[in-house]
Design a protein around this motif. Structure first.
Motif, PDB file in Angstrom:
ATOM      1  N   SER A  92       1.837 -18.447 -12.284  1.00  0.00           N
ATOM      2  CA  SER A  92       2.859 -17.745 -11.420  1.00  0.00           C
ATOM      3  C   SER A  92       3.324 -18.415 -10.219  1.00  0.00           C
ATOM      4  O   SER A  92       2.585 -18.805  -9.081  1.00  0.00           O
ATOM      5  N   HIS A 111       4.796 -11.518 -13.953  1.00  0.00           N
ATOM      6  CA  HIS A 111       3.920 -12.681 -13.986  1.00  0.00           C
ATOM      7  C   HIS A 111       2.532 -12.835 -13.308  1.00  0.00           C
ATOM      8  O   HIS A 111       1.814 -13.617 -13.685  1.00  0.00           O
ATOM      9  N   GLY A 151       0.258 -22.351 -17.100  1.00  0.00           N
ATOM     10  CA  GLY A 151       1.190 -21.268 -17.037  1.00  0.00           C
ATOM     11  C   GLY A 151       1.021 -20.405 -15.683  1.00  0.00           C
ATOM     12  O   GLY A 151       0.921 -18.995 -15.809  1.00  0.00           O
ATOM     13  N   ARG A 165       4.987 -20.130 -15.087  1.00  0.00           N
ATOM     14  CA  ARG A 165       6.081 -18.747 -15.223  1.00  0.00           C
ATOM     15  C   ARG A 165       6.501 -18.672 -13.782  1.00  0.00           C
ATOM     16  O   ARG A 165       5.994 -18.713 -12.744  1.00  0.00           O
TER      17      ARG A 165
END
Length: 242
Positions: A12, A74, A10, A36
């Protein structure tokens, strides 16, 4: 697996110019990967599942504001894909100062602003992946595209310098150089132009945005942890690595 080759889940991710064509395919690939994803556009239309942030990369204030928005949502950007770019083609002797400046300001200086800002967060994290989207034109040149070719060639020197500066902090910087890809920009070509272009490509076809996206995904993943300062052509053999 060593710490250097691990990819946090996940992440950024920021993709500029991600509302159409290659940028959109890249953003969508990161979404599928579970990251993300923030996408900057000038007019909206970011892919589903991404954070749509308005930003003109020629405006330093807008770039700073975009990063503030992305970091609030994020966290620090861990993966930057600088894809936003423009063309304004004409022959050298007809090219105006404005045509030259606008393309260089967007494609080259815009990428400088983005990487400089993203690097601040990456340095604190002591990891990061930077991918600059260039073009086969930056390697081979193209009549009528002096400004565009210069801007895309400049990205290579930029990425390699960043790779040397930031490599000790586990930050990689690479370039992806697409060839002729099925996008809105190539869709305006005549049938005769498209046939002539395909004849120059050893694989005999245009690439797809998804093929470029998968290359970017690999460059930012664990399999490319020891790749930095590289230029990866996705051009069907048109440039033969040059």
């Amino acid at each position: 697996m060593s710490e250097a080759t691990q990819t946090p889940p996940g992440r950024s991710v920021l993709v500029t110019g991600g509302n159409r064509g290659i940028g959109r395919a890249i953003a969508e690939a990161f979404v599928v990967n579970g990251d993300r994803v923030a996408v900057t556009t000038r007019s909206g239309g970011a892919p589903m599942g991404t954070l749509d942030v308005r930003c003109d990369v020629t405006d330093p204030v807008a770039v700073e504001a975009a990063f503030a928005t992305i970091e609030a949502a994020h966290g620090p950007v861990e993966v930057l894909v600088a894809n936003a770019g423009v063309t304004d083609d004409t022959l050298l002797l007809r090219m105006s100062e404005d045509q030259w400046s606008h393309v260089l300001e967007t494609n080259l200086t815009g990428s400088f602003r983005l990487t400089k800002r993203a690097a601040k967060g990456m340095l604190r994290l002591r990891r990061g992946r930077i991918v600059l989207i260039s073009s086969v034109v930056g390697m081979l040149g193209s009549a009528g595209q002096v400004n565009y070719a210069a801007s895309k060639a400049g990205l290579v020197g930029m990425a390699r310098s960043i790779a040397r500066e930031l490599g000790s902090r586990s930050i990689t910087a690479n370039v992806v150089a697409p060839g002729f890809v099925e996008t809105d920009m190539t869709g305006v070509l005549t049938d005769e132009q498209r046939t002539a272009i395909k004849a120059q490509v050893p694989l005999g076809r245009y690439g797809t945005p998804e093929e470029v996206a998968q290359t970017v995904l690999w460059l930012t993943g664990p399999g490319a942890a020891y790749v930095t300062g590289a230029v990866i052509p996705v051009d069907g053999g048109l440039g033969m690595g040059h």
